[in-house]
Write a protein that holds these residues in place. Sequence first.
Motif, PDB file in Angstrom:
ATOM      1  N   SER B 235      41.831  42.409 -26.744  1.00  0.00           N
ATOM      2  CA  SER B 235      42.159  43.774 -26.310  1.00  0.00           C
ATOM      3  C   SER B 235      43.612  44.092 -26.623  1.00  0.00           C
ATOM      4  O   SER B 235      43.939  45.185 -27.105  1.00  0.00           O
ATOM      5  N   LEU B 236      44.490  43.129 -26.347  1.00  0.00           N
ATOM      6  CA  LEU B 236      45.921  43.349 -26.580  1.00  0.00           C
ATOM      7  C   LEU B 236      46.183  43.604 -28.058  1.00  0.00           C
ATOM      8  O   LEU B 236      46.894  44.546 -28.422  1.00  0.00           O
ATOM      9  N   ALA B 237      45.569  42.767 -28.913  1.00  0.00           N
ATOM     10  CA  ALA B 237      45.768  42.947 -30.352  1.00  0.00           C
ATOM     11  C   ALA B 237      45.269  44.320 -30.785  1.00  0.00           C
ATOM     12  O   ALA B 237      45.944  45.035 -31.538  1.00  0.00           O
ATOM     13  N   ALA B 238      44.090  44.705 -30.273  1.00  0.00           N
ATOM     14  CA  ALA B 238      43.523  46.000 -30.650  1.00  0.00           C
ATOM     15  C   ALA B 238      44.438  47.138 -30.202  1.00  0.00           C
ATOM     16  O   ALA B 238      44.728  48.062 -30.975  1.00  0.00           O
ATOM     17  N   VAL B 239      44.900  47.063 -28.960  1.00  0.00           N
ATOM     18  CA  VAL B 239      45.762  48.131 -28.440  1.00  0.00           C
ATOM     19  C   VAL B 239      47.056  48.206 -29.248  1.00  0.00           C
ATOM     20  O   VAL B 239      47.541  49.296 -29.578  1.00  0.00           O
ATOM     21  N   MET B 240      47.599  47.038 -29.605  1.00  0.00           N
ATOM     22  CA  MET B 240      48.838  47.052 -30.387  1.00  0.00           C
ATOM     23  C   MET B 240      48.633  47.718 -31.736  1.00  0.00           C
ATOM     24  O   MET B 240      49.470  48.502 -32.188  1.00  0.00           O
ATOM     25  N   ALA B 285      44.987  55.437 -19.569  1.00  0.00           N
ATOM     26  CA  ALA B 285      43.792  54.791 -20.103  1.00  0.00           C
ATOM     27  C   ALA B 285      44.034  53.295 -20.295  1.00  0.00           C
ATOM     28  O   ALA B 285      43.204  52.464 -19.922  1.00  0.00           O
ATOM     29  N   ILE B 286      45.183  52.949 -20.848  1.00  0.00           N
ATOM     30  CA  ILE B 286      45.480  51.529 -21.069  1.00  0.00           C
ATOM     31  C   ILE B 286      45.605  50.810 -19.725  1.00  0.00           C
ATOM     32  O   ILE B 286      45.082  49.703 -19.536  1.00  0.00           O
ATOM     33  N   ALA B 287      46.281  51.453 -18.770  1.00  0.00           N
ATOM     34  CA  ALA B 287      46.443  50.829 -17.449  1.00  0.00           C
ATOM     35  C   ALA B 287      45.084  50.661 -16.778  1.00  0.00           C
ATOM     36  O   ALA B 287      44.794  49.613 -16.188  1.00  0.00           O
ATOM     37  N   GLY B 288      44.240  51.687 -16.865  1.00  0.00           N
ATOM     38  CA  GLY B 288      42.927  51.606 -16.247  1.00  0.00           C
ATOM     39  C   GLY B 288      42.091  50.496 -16.858  1.00  0.00           C
ATOM     40  O   GLY B 288      41.425  49.723 -16.156  1.00  0.00           O
ATOM     41  N   TYR B 289      42.145  50.405 -18.167  1.00  0.00           N
ATOM     42  CA  TYR B 289      41.404  49.356 -18.867  1.00  0.00           C
ATOM     43  C   TYR B 289      41.882  47.981 -18.419  1.00  0.00           C
ATOM     44  O   TYR B 289      41.086  47.091 -18.096  1.00  0.00           O
ATOM     45  N   THR B 290      43.221  47.802 -18.383  1.00  0.00           N
ATOM     46  CA  THR B 290      43.775  46.522 -17.937  1.00  0.00           C
ATOM     47  C   THR B 290      43.348  46.234 -16.498  1.00  0.00           C
ATOM     48  O   THR B 290      43.058  45.093 -16.143  1.00  0.00           O
ATOM     49  N   GLY B 291      43.298  47.305 -15.698  1.00  0.00           N
ATOM     50  CA  GLY B 291      42.895  47.137 -14.298  1.00  0.00           C
ATOM     51  C   GLY B 291      41.484  46.583 -14.165  1.00  0.00           C
ATOM     52  O   GLY B 291      41.230  45.728 -13.309  1.00  0.00           O
TER      53      GLY B 291
END
Lengths: 264, 503
Positions: B235-240, B285-291
């Motif tokens: 997920s991190l790689a994709a978001v980056m 959205a990113i915070a919610g996903y991480t949550g």
Amino acid sequence: MPLLELKDISKAFGGLKVVDRLNFHVDEGEIVSVIGPNGAGKTTVFNLITGIFHPDSGEIVFEGRNVAGLAPHRITKRGIARTFQTLRLFLNMSVLENVMAAQYGQTHSTSFEAMLRLPRARREEREIRKVAQDKLAFFGQRLAGYRHDQMAYSLSYANRRRLEIARAMATGARMLLLDEPAAGMNPNETLEITELIGKLRDEAGYTILVIEHDMHVVEGISDRVIALDHGVKIAEGSFDEVATHPLVIEAYLGARAAPEAEAV
Amino acid sequence: MSEQLGDTGIPAGVPAVPGGVDHPRVGVDEWVASHEGRREAQKGVTGALYRAWDRIPAWGHLVILLGPFAIFPFVANEGNLFRYGLITILYALLAMGLNVVVGFAGLLDLGYVAFFGFGAYLYGIMASGHSGHHLQAEIAIPIATVVTALVGLLLGLTSWRLLGDYLAIVTLFFLQAFVIFVNNANGGPSDFSYPFVGKVDITGGANGLDQIDPFNLFGYHISTTKQYYFFTLISLAAVMILLYFVNESRTGRAWRALREDPLAAEVMSVPVNRLKLLAFMFGAAIAGYTGTIYGAVQSGAFPGDYDVGLLITIYAIVILGGLGSIGGVVIGALVVNGAPELLRSSENARFLFYGVLLLALFVALRPWYRPVIVLLGTIAFGFVVHAIVGAAWSRGTAGHIDGGGKVGRALEHWVLLPTHVNRIAGWAYFALICAALVLTLIHGWWRTLALIPTLYLVAFVWENELVQQVSGATRLILLGALLVVIMNVRPAGIFGTSRVEIV
């Protein structure tokens, strides 16, 4: 039909009338100068035209449509772009990026398309870069190649003024409002900017409304001059007509001591 | 006239490009430009490192930054993988979103971790034993992400009228409101009575929303730490990657423009208000996903996890890494989460302590021979003191260093280690503070010389007093000192570019 027409524009800040029932027009392909002493309301007129302030009353007609009351980015999209008297570049962005950023209104790909590098986003990105390079090329050596990746804050004062003009051109506007383009420039640079404004009209086809204090510049470029004082138009016409107009002389130098005044 | 204009301000013979045979005259455009370049060019090893880093293409940065994380699970045990690995990349992922709002668009959002909480609670409501619903993760995660983004949109509306400190206060209120809400929304006596349904247990109140389901993605169950680790890493790689592309697009440029000067951006055809909302939505959205991931990892959502403490940690990550830098966020997360964990062992803490001391010595003292003199002087001073005290008062050197190691045993011959140290260490601490104050008052060679006994005193206090409490207060003091040093060396963050506000 004029390209831009101000009809009975008024604007007051509290009790202070900054612009009072102002009427003027700018025809396609004209260079019109606005002059007047400090506080005459010149920059306010620019702010009204570009939508930063909304007029209290009156109409601003551009290309036959009233743009008064629209948000600034919509007015820019319609075709009026400006520069600022106190430079407002995006200082921590590169020279090229400054010009690229101004094409936002000309492009349409969404952030989703950008994220996934879809064809339209990639094509637009290429076009944005191309247009930005073209606009900068207009300034010749001054903003040439090797400067594109430099930060805007590293430019000299004169080059910042040029970059602001390039940025305004990149919005795709037909009409440029230049707010004191020669302010703070040395005599050589002033000559250069005078010539540049002529080139903007003759070669690039822009219609130009310019605020300027330097009378040499005004004389050199203007098809028509409009003089403002206290938000009211006091004279309009060729440079010579306006420069010798008694009200203009009074506005700049003060009224010749009138007998009544002495009596009091 | 026009012939002269082309080279106005520059005498004939000066090349347009700096670095040519003739150097541009001082003060002309070309000189100004190249002067800025000269000033910016970093000298020495760090400068070379940063330049080398800049030459690597973007995908190379991604491989370098995330490659070690991909290998980590194969060398770490379960506990370390969780503490060092999973938590670090969860922090990094969470900070990516904050970096959009604060770094890209320059909006001071202090309510950010509320979105993180929203994600966890929304997922918990859709899939947990507590709520009784058990939605598949592939449905629940997108719903939680989208709903959180919409909440972000609502909060973002405040940024239409508010900026800077004012926006910060309003968003901080939002965070507090969120925490209070989840603390009370358990259908208990202090809860609201909702229209139509009355009192409902939504969040489990102060006890938290427990029994959250592990991810069940298309029938594939994610339950071990390692599985969550890889899920988060991907997920991190994709978001980056996605953020990198957005940042390079018209949207990214518009965000930067609005950060620099909102009015100029608006006049240059950027719809500023819409882009502010977009930044808030991206972040939320990113915070919610991480949550949702965090909720599943913890198998619960607890009000205390989404508080101002976490907010400060995430801000520290973004600022330390460099506002607006995607790679910097990863490094920031590594430092902010990794350092305090590493410092739990006294050996690591000692290593870092002396390391930072040495670094500070060589950074602060110029020219090069001064730190060398201080260093050699301190070593010699230590042996002399040790020998004298050892001969006169044998108890003064009889102590032992805890958490030994080779370095520790070497230090036993250098630093004084009295047995029954308590009172002496206290006085030494006091003396050290006085010595530090005296150091600020003297200058030149006197200061350099005074540094020698002071540094010895520092080592004495460290070995006899601070190292004893390394898993407690000392660890945090050290972390603070480390952050202070890093931010002093790189004021704009590790990967940040220093911003010029007024020229």
